[in-house]
Write a protein that holds these residues in place. Structure first.
Motif: not given
Length: 210
Positions: A50-55, A159-169
């Motif tokens: 899931s982390l790789l899908k976000a990345f 993954p979408e929520r991981i992506e969103s959180a990373v982009m906010r930072l």
């Protein structure tokens, strides 16, 4: 319930550790990289897939972003297959687990725990001690450790929520320092060895006064 105290002093000492530069070279990292980190070994319940899908999406948006996976484990071949499929060979780094995780934590800008079981929450404490914001799945004790001031809780296998959180930072890197400082402050105030000693002393006094 009195939580086990965390040895924050060890992480203060790690800031002076010259090994950080060696680790950076080992992983092919430079000061230009924005580093996402994951620890705990490469196991199915860590859900690095899931982390790789976000990345995969993050890598398109941020050309200087890299993902470091610390540890080894049985799902590494599956993850390597995903990395090749996503054309992320140059952006995802596998590195061996060290005896202590402190030096790697110091290199990360953001620590991400994508596990779908709660056996890895001590890594959250280590990230907090290193003043790093945390993105973690909302399960068990992980949900108890984090709040909105110090990190982001996301659903498992999302993954979408991981992506969103990373982009906010990534879009507001001042927030990284603010959340990291808050995380370390929270750990010191609520979960340190000193705090544990105070709580046990208070408990013993109550028992003696009964």
């Amino acid at each position: 319930m009195i939580r086990d105290g965390f040895n924050i002093a060890r992480f203060q000492q790690s800031r002076k550790n010259a090994r950080r530069d060696d680790l950076k070279k080992q992983a092919g990292l430079t000061s230009e990289h924005f580093i996402l980190g994951n620890m705990g070994g490469l196991w199915e319940n860590q859900d690095q897939a899931s982390l790789l899908k976000a990345f995969r999406k993050l890598a398109r948006k941020a050309p200087n972003m890299v993902l470091v996976l610390v540890g080894d484990g049985p799902v590494k071949p599956e993850l390597e297959k995903l990395i090749k499929e996503f054309n992320l060979e140059e952006r995802v780094k596998f590195v061996p687990q060290q005896e202590q995780s402190d030096p790697w934590m110091e290199l990360f800008h953001v620590f991400i725990l994508s596990a779908n079981v709660e056996n890895y929450s001590h890594y959250i404490s280590e990230a907090m001690a290193s003043a790093k914001p945390v993105i973690a799945t909302k399960i068990g004790s992980q949900a108890e450790l984090l709040n909105d001031d110090i990190g982001f809780l996301v659903p498992c296998a999302f993954p979408e929520r991981i992506e969103s959180a990373v982009m906010r930072l990534y879009a507001n890197q001042a927030l990284i320092k603010k959340m990291g400082d808050k995380a370390r402050e929270h750990l010191t105030d609520k979960l340190s060895m000193d705090r544990m000693a105070v709580e046990y002393a208070a408990l013993y006094r109550r028992m003696l006064n009964k």
